[in-house]
Structures are given as structure tokens and as C-alpha cells.
Design a protein around this motif. Structure first.
Motif, short mmCIF file in Angstrom:
data_model
loop_
_atom_site.label_atom_id
_atom_site.label_comp_id
_atom_site.label_asym_id
_atom_site.label_seq_id
_atom_site.Cartn_x
_atom_site.Cartn_y
_atom_site.Cartn_z
N PRO A 105 0.83 -1.21 0.00
CA PRO A 105 0.00 0.00 0.00
C PRO A 105 0.87 1.26 0.00
N SER A 106 0.24 2.38 -0.34
CA SER A 106 0.94 3.67 -0.38
C SER A 106 0.89 4.36 0.98
N GLY A 107 1.97 5.03 1.31
CA GLY A 107 1.98 5.91 2.47
C GLY A 107 1.92 5.22 3.81
N VAL A 108 2.20 3.92 3.83
CA VAL A 108 2.17 3.21 5.11
C VAL A 108 3.60 3.01 5.61
N GLN A 109 3.73 2.71 6.89
CA GLN A 109 5.05 2.42 7.43
C GLN A 109 5.48 1.07 6.89
N LYS A 110 6.45 1.09 6.02
CA LYS A 110 6.77 -0.08 5.22
C LYS A 110 7.36 -1.22 6.07
N GLU A 111 7.85 -0.89 7.25
CA GLU A 111 8.42 -1.95 8.11
C GLU A 111 7.36 -2.65 8.95
N LEU A 112 6.14 -2.13 8.93
CA LEU A 112 5.08 -2.69 9.79
C LEU A 112 3.97 -3.39 8.99
N MET A 113 4.20 -3.59 7.71
CA MET A 113 3.15 -4.16 6.86
C MET A 113 2.89 -5.64 7.17
N LYS A 114 1.67 -6.06 6.84
CA LYS A 114 1.27 -7.47 7.01
C LYS A 114 0.93 -8.04 5.63
N PRO A 115 0.97 -9.38 5.50
CA PRO A 115 0.59 -9.98 4.22
C PRO A 115 -0.80 -9.53 3.75
N SER A 116 -1.72 -9.35 4.69
CA SER A 116 -3.10 -8.98 4.32
C SER A 116 -3.18 -7.54 3.80
N ASP A 117 -2.09 -6.77 3.90
CA ASP A 117 -2.08 -5.40 3.37
C ASP A 117 -1.77 -5.37 1.87
N MET A 118 -1.37 -6.52 1.32
CA MET A 118 -0.86 -6.53 -0.06
C MET A 118 -1.95 -6.45 -1.12
N TYR A 119 -1.64 -5.71 -2.18
CA TYR A 119 -2.45 -5.70 -3.40
C TYR A 119 -1.87 -6.76 -4.33
N VAL A 120 -2.72 -7.34 -5.15
CA VAL A 120 -2.26 -8.30 -6.15
C VAL A 120 -2.88 -7.93 -7.49
N LEU A 121 -2.06 -7.87 -8.51
CA LEU A 121 -2.62 -7.64 -9.84
C LEU A 121 -2.07 -8.64 -10.84
N SER A 122 -2.80 -8.76 -11.93
CA SER A 122 -2.38 -9.63 -13.02
C SER A 122 -1.67 -8.78 -14.05
N LEU A 123 -0.42 -9.15 -14.34
CA LEU A 123 0.36 -8.38 -15.32
C LEU A 123 -0.30 -8.43 -16.69
N GLU A 124 -0.72 -9.61 -17.05
CA GLU A 124 -1.36 -9.82 -18.36
C GLU A 124 -2.58 -8.91 -18.52
N ALA A 125 -3.34 -8.79 -17.43
CA ALA A 125 -4.59 -8.03 -17.52
C ALA A 125 -4.38 -6.53 -17.67
N GLN A 126 -3.12 -6.07 -17.46
CA GLN A 126 -2.85 -4.64 -17.63
C GLN A 126 -2.72 -4.29 -19.11
N ASN A 127 -2.57 -5.33 -19.91
CA ASN A 127 -2.27 -5.15 -21.33
C ASN A 127 -3.47 -4.57 -22.07
N GLY A 128 -3.23 -3.46 -22.76
CA GLY A 128 -4.26 -2.91 -23.64
C GLY A 128 -5.45 -2.31 -22.91
N LEU A 129 -5.25 -1.80 -21.71
CA LEU A 129 -6.35 -1.15 -21.01
C LEU A 129 -6.81 0.07 -21.81
N ALA A 130 -8.11 0.20 -21.95
CA ALA A 130 -8.64 1.31 -22.74
C ALA A 130 -8.32 2.63 -22.03
N ASP A 131 -8.48 2.65 -20.73
CA ASP A 131 -8.21 3.86 -19.95
C ASP A 131 -6.92 3.66 -19.18
N ARG A 132 -5.91 4.46 -19.52
CA ARG A 132 -4.60 4.29 -18.89
C ARG A 132 -4.63 4.59 -17.40
N ARG A 133 -5.71 5.24 -16.93
CA ARG A 133 -5.77 5.52 -15.50
C ARG A 133 -6.44 4.40 -14.72
#
Ligand SMILES: CSC[C@@H](O)[C@@H](O)C(=O)COP(=O)(O)O
Ligand SMILES: [Zn+2]
Length: 302
Positions: A105-133
Motif C-alpha cells: 500500500p501507499s503511504g504506510v510504514q513499510k516496516e510494519l506491513m502485514k501480508p493482508s495489506d498486499m495488493y495483487v494484480l495480473s500483469l497480463e490483464a494490464q495489457n491494452g487497457l482502454a483507460d490508462r488511469r
């Protein structure tokens, strides 16, 4: 269903797509087939109809394996914090396992993070997004937003096939960019050093065999800092094009991005680089040159 940047909507058998993020400029990904980069027991992401995806794919961040990316990012960042690499929420790390990318996550204390704080994305699914945002998330924790370093990490994964990318705010890295800056325009674009044993900690370059040698010159490009982390992406990508063998890019007055084929290599290179940056700062203090010509000492004959 959680709301926010990582909230999930989508068609059956397609990765989830979050709502538009006007504050993040994302890169369009040219996905290649990439080998798994860690031996952890990551569960495969099942493409889901996210309207039915009541568990937010939490299984993607749940594992007893300490080498699972969701466990490794928090444990690595806790260690990096002790080195001053991710202090005051700055810096971070991301790991790719095959198509799955784990982001803090953004703006968190990086030394105190937990596994449940993690984002997961699919690299493949980023391909060809109509909206770059828009960016695709398979799993997102409630609240917050993913690291602003995300597009830079993705650049290392897509353009270099990296398995791990580390971003530090190490003072040694920042000092090296300041020393280069003091050399004046034209001399501030590259950090160069040779004839130091720790240079052997670096690979010769993607697709090349073996590591640099003691006498080789290690060259790390420097890019300008921007007001927003995401805006560094195109400059980082430009440096990757210009320096096809590099595994790192310095960001002036900010820090460094270092990647590797896997976690072990990214960490080794990041540690080696930090060692060399510190050494270089001390060498400059002692008026010692970073690049020298010294004769190779041949092995003694029998
Ligand atoms: C001390 S704030 C630093 C941030 O602006 C940025 O440079 C950074 O490295 C971390 O961004 P984050 O979005 O918290 O992962
Ligand atoms: Zn940063």
C-alpha cells in the motif's frame, strides 16, 4: 465488496478492473511469457466474475510459506527499514510470481506491513487497457491505495522480465546523485565505478551470462526527480532503453530503483549497490577517484 482503487468489477473469466485513478499515470504493458521467479507456493489466481467474488481473492495473500511474496514483501521491508532504505514510508518493494504482481500500500510504514495489506494484480490483464488511469487488481485490502511506485515496478517486470524490484530512499544513493550534480551538467547523468570487489554482485545484463568482474566498470544511469512518483515512469523506461544492461536507475535527490530476475538477485544487487554508493561517498570525501586504471594481477604460475 470493498470500494476504492482496488475495488473489483468485471466480466466472467476476466481479471477485475478498478475505477479510474486520475492521480496515477499507468503504463500500457506489453506482456511476454515469463517464467516463474520464485519457488513459493503461490495459489493460482482464478479469473473470476468479481460480482460473485465475495472473498476478494484473499487466498492470494495467505500462505505459510515465508517465501510467498505476500509474506516476503513485509519481511524484506522490515529488514530494509533497519538500513534506512524505506524510512518514513518512502521506498518499497514489489515481487512478481509468474503473472501475479504483489504490491504494497501507499503511504504506510513499510516496516510494519502485514501480508493482508498486499495488493495483487495480473500483469497480463494490464495489457491494452482502454483507460490508462485504470489498473487491474485481483486482490485489494480495504481502504487505502496501492503504492505510487506501482508503474515503476511494472516497468521492471514488463520491460526487463524482472521478478522483484526494490525502491530505496537510501541516503547513500541520494548523496551519490548530489555529488554527481556538484560535478556540473553533463557529468551528472551516470554513476561509474570500477576496480572494487563488490561490483561482482551485479549481473552483466539481461540475457547475458555471469556477473561483472572486478575490473569491469559498473554504470548506473541517473534520472531527474519529479514531483509525483508515477511521473518518473517514462524517464525510468527511457533509461532502461538507453542502458539495456542496467539493473538499476538512480533518481536524483530521491533514491534508487533496483531489480533482478528474482528476489535473491534483486536483493543482492541492491545491497551491493548500496555498499558501493556508501564507499563512493567516503572515497569522494578522501579525494579518491571512483574510476581508476589498475593493472590486472595475473595468477602466480605453478
Ligand atoms: C516519504 S514519501 C515517499 C513517496 O512519495 C515515494 O517517493 C515512495 O517511495 C513511496 O511511495 P508509496 O506510495 O508510499 O509506496
Ligand atoms: Zn520514492
Amino acid at each position: 465488496m470493498p470500494s476504492g482503487p482496488g475495488s473489483t468489477t468485471g466480466a466472467p473469466n476476466a481479471p477485475s478492473i478498478g475505477p479510474a485513478r486520475p492521480d496515477i499515470d499507468i503504463i500500457i504493458i506489453t506482456t511476454t511469457t515469463m517464467a516463474p521467479t520464485c519457488s513459493c507456493t503461490t495459489a493460482t489466481a482464478t479469473a473470476t466474475n468479481n460480482d460473485n467474488n465475495t472473498n476478494n481473492n484473499d487466498h492470494l495473500v495467505q500462505s505459510d510459506d515465508p517465501n510467498h511474496p505476500a509474506n516476503l514483501i513485509p519481511s524484506l521491508c522490515a529488514k530494509f527499514w533497519t538500513l534506512g532504505w524505506v524510512t518514513g514510508t518512502g521506498g518499497g518493494a514489489s515481487i512478481r510470481n509468474d503473472d501475479l504482481v504483489y504490491i504494497a500500500p501507499s503511504g504506510v510504514q513499510k516496516e510494519l506491513m502485514k501480508p493482508s495489506d498486499m495488493y495483487v494484480l495480473s500483469l497480463e490483464a494490464q495489457n491494452g487497457l482502454a483507460d490508462r488511469r485504470q489498473r487491474v487488481y485481483l486482490r485489494s485490502p480495504p481502504g487505502g491505495r496501492p503504492s505510487q511506485c506501482t508503474p515503476l515496478f511494472l516497468a521492471a517486470f514488463t520491460r526487463r522480465g524482472a521478478g522483484c524490484c526494490i525502491h530505496t530512499h537510501s541516503q547513500w544513493a541520494v548523496l551519490v546523485t548530489l555529488l554527481l550534480e556538484a560535478e556540473g551538467p553533463g557529468k551528472d547523468r551516470e554513476f561509474r565505478i570500477n576496480n572494487i570487489e563488490q561490483i561482482k554482485g551485479f549481473g552483466r545484463g539481461p540475457g547475458k551470462t555471469g556477473n561483472l568482474g572486478y575490473h569491469d566498470t559498473l554504470v548506473i544511469p541517473v534520472i531527474e526527480n519529479t514531483a509525483h512518483e508515477e511521473d518518473l515512469t517514462e524517464y525510468l523506461e527511457e533509461a532502461m532503453e538507453k542502458y539495456p544492461d542496467t539493473y538499476a536507475v538512480l533518481v536524483r535527490r530521491h533514491g534508487v530503483y533496483v531489480w533482478g530476475e528474482n528476489v535473491h538477485k534483486a536483493k543482492t544487487q541492491c545491497e551491493s549497490l548500496d555498499y558501493l554508493f556508501q564507499l563512493a561517498v567516503e572515497m569522494k570525501r578522501l579525494n579518491l577517484p571512483w574510476v581508476t586504471e589498475i593493472e590486472e594481477v595475473k595468477p602466480r604460475g605453478p
